[in-house]
Structure formats: C-alpha cells, structure tokens
Write an enzyme that holds these catalytic residues in place. Structure first.
Site, PDB file in Angstrom:
ATOM      1  N   CYS A 181      92.665  20.526 100.919  1.00  0.00           N
ATOM      2  CA  CYS A 181      92.590  21.692  99.240  1.00  0.00           C
ATOM      3  C   CYS A 181      91.599  22.154 100.681  1.00  0.00           C
ATOM      4  O   CYS A 181      90.931  22.614 100.846  1.00  0.00           O
ATOM      5  CB  CYS A 181      91.429  20.547  98.832  1.00  0.00           C
ATOM      6  SG  CYS A 181      91.184  21.768  97.354  1.00  0.00           S
ATOM      7  N   CYS A 211      88.868  23.666  98.096  1.00  0.00           N
ATOM      8  CA  CYS A 211      87.914  23.358  98.406  1.00  0.00           C
ATOM      9  C   CYS A 211      87.085  23.850  99.966  1.00  0.00           C
ATOM     10  O   CYS A 211      85.333  24.250  99.941  1.00  0.00           O
ATOM     11  CB  CYS A 211      87.911  21.669  98.063  1.00  0.00           C
ATOM     12  SG  CYS A 211      88.505  21.067  97.035  1.00  0.00           S
ATOM     13  N   ASP A 212      87.745  23.427 100.874  1.00  0.00           N
ATOM     14  CA  ASP A 212      87.101  23.797 102.488  1.00  0.00           C
ATOM     15  C   ASP A 212      87.480  25.016 102.908  1.00  0.00           C
ATOM     16  O   ASP A 212      87.067  25.551 103.767  1.00  0.00           O
ATOM     17  CB  ASP A 212      87.299  22.670 103.089  1.00  0.00           C
ATOM     18  CG  ASP A 212      87.321  21.542 101.972  1.00  0.00           C
ATOM     19  OD1 ASP A 212      86.659  20.998 102.415  1.00  0.00           O
ATOM     20  OD2 ASP A 212      88.295  20.649 103.279  1.00  0.00           O
TER      21      ASP A 212
END
Length: 312
Positions: free
Chosen positions: A134, A137-138
């Site tokens: 992701c 997300c990261d």
C-alpha cells in the site's frame, strides 16, 4: 442453535467499528475475528494517517484500541473462522471452524481483501521492514529514497505515480514488454522523469541486513540473453492486485469480476435484506483504514434500522 441479532464477520477497522456502533445501539453484536485478527493493518509497523493519532501508532496497537473500544460497549468478540454461509432465508445460518453454528437476524460482512504477493520468502522476511502492498499507507516513510513497484496495470501505475511525488526515484518492475494500464496512466508513468520502467523484468528476491536494501532481478527470464543483477532500493511495493475475501458469500451476494461485493447506492446494503458489506471486501478503490471504519459505521447503523423496522 445460538441466535444473534447482529453478527459481524471480520476484525479489521470495518468490523471493529461496526461492533462499536452496534454495541452502543444495544444490538448485542457478536464479532468473529477470522483468519487474521485485526486485519491487514496488523502487518503494518507504523500508521500515521489515521485521525486522532498525531504521533502515529503501530497497526497492531490501533487494532487493539479498536477491539477494546468494541468490547467496552458490549461486543462479544470470538476467535474462529467462517467456513459456511446460508443466506437463503432469515435468520441467516453461519458455520465456523470450531464446529459452532449460529443464526443471525443481520449480518455484516467485513472480511477484507488480501493483497496478492509474488510468493517469495523474502516478502515475509521483510514484511514491515521495506515490503508493502500500500503506497498510500507507507509511501511517506520513503521520502527522498529509492523504491520499486511491481506490476504493470492501472494500480501499479497509480502507486508509482503517487510514490514519485515522495521518493527520489521509482523503479516500475514489469514482467511483460508492455504496460497493461490504461493509456492515460501509461502516459503519466512514461512521462514522469522520476519513474524508470524496467520491462521484461522478474523479481527473484530481496536483500538487506536490517530491512530491504536491494532487489535481485532477472531480465528476459528464460531467454538466451537472460541477465541477472542486483538493484539497490529502500522500499519494495507490491501492486499486482488484491483478492477480496468474499468466496463463501458469492452464491448469495453480487460481486464484480474481481470478487468485490457490490453494494447499493453508496450504502453497505448488499441486496439481501439485513445483510451488509463493509470495508475492503466491498471497496475496490480506496482500501484505507479510515474509509473501512466509516463503512463499518454505516453498516451498523443500517443493521440497527433494519432490526427496528422489522421489530427483531
């Protein structure tokens, strides 16, 4: 057979949030955690984009907090995996791997979606240490660093483009000699000076002492001019798709061609009265913790309204 007013299957942000709302509405919700208690976020080391945690929080801690909050409002949280579902008539019958069977007036399906991986042992070895599925997300953790994205479709191109706004360099590793993405996404990737597309490349492994430091690649695998080499990177992103965990429910609910459960008119309603879908199992677009939590809230509210209207 045990009778449950509101049954929730799945324990990610969607499931736990549904349990919080259902508990506060006195629905006596029962939640089965499933195969991965806490969902995908438990594989994420640091979560910095969930509202309310200005200093960030680990995925496991965030899920523990949501679980405790659900239990505070009376949710009965159990450890078992769903094995069979009969949604042909209410009350709906669900069986689990601990040989228990229950029947429910309302059902919230929050079983999530599993990211597809290449199947390399190194993906497990470096999970949370440079391997991610992701970018949204990261990606923040790789500002001004070098990353690689695997995939050749729209998702991979979107991830690469997103990461290019943060990282110093993005390698897009494509197995085929062409991109499968839509023309507009291809143009964005090929026109971005920070993205280098490595066509006809396969990933053989990763290396690094305390996290990902590089990738083992093979170019034109199986051909006479096959070439093996290592490429230094700081982060490795999988973008080869997700598989919604919806197989058990496909005989009863409508899904798209990939398997995401179709819901009605921006609601969690599935078309089966009293059956709702929340989180990544019904979200092919966003797949974020906060959007999953929001859909879990909506599913619980819909369940409460359904029970009230039918005096259950």
């Amino acid at each position: 057979m045990e009778h449950i007013r509101c049954l929730i299957i799945g324990s990610g942000p969607a499931g736990y949030t549904a349990a919080i709302y259902a508990g506060r509405a006195n629905l006596s919700p029962v939640l089965y955690e499933g195969i991965q208690p806490g969902g995908q976020l438990t594989t994420t080391t640091e979560v910095e984009n969930f509202p309310g945690y200005p200093d960030g929080i680990t995925g496991t801690e965030l899920m523990d907090d949501l679980k405790k909050q659900a239990e505070r409002f009376g949710a009965d949280i159990r450890s078992a995996i769903v094995t069979k579902a009969d949604l042909s008539a209410r009350p709906y019958k669900i069986a689990f791997d601990d040989e228990t069977e229950v029947e429910a007036d309302t059902l919230i399906i929050a079983t999530g979606a599993s990211a597809k991986y290449l199947g390399l042992e190194d993906e497990k070895k470096y999970a949370g240490m440079g391997v991610s599925a992701c970018a949204t997300c990261d990606g923040f953790f790789y500002r001004k660093k070098v990353v690689a994205v695997v995939g050749g479709g729209d998702t991979a191109c979107e991830e690469a483009t997103y990461l290019a706004g943060l990282a110093a360099k993005v390698y897009l590793i494509v197995r085929k000699p062409f991109l499968r993405a839509s023309r507009i996404m291809q143009e964005r990737v090929l026109g971005n000076p920070k993205i280098e597309v490595l066509f006809e490349h396969n990933t053989e492994g990763l290396f690094g002492e305390n996290g990902v430091e590089g990738i083992h690649l093979v170019q034109r695998k199986g051909e006479a001019d096959e070439r093996h080499y290592d490429l230094p990177i700081d982060g490795f992103f999988l973008a080869i798709g997700h598989k919604p965990n919806s197989d058990l429910f496909k005989p009863w609910v409508q899904t798209d061609e990939v398997g995401y459960i179709r819901t009605e008119n921006d609601t969690p309603r599935t078309g089966i009265p009293g059956v709702f879908a929340a989180g990544d199992v019904a979200d092919p677009h966003y797949r974020q913790a906060i959007t999953a939590a929001g859909s879990g809230c909506k599913a619980a509210i819909e369940a409460e309204r359904y029970l009230t209207e039918h005096q259950l």
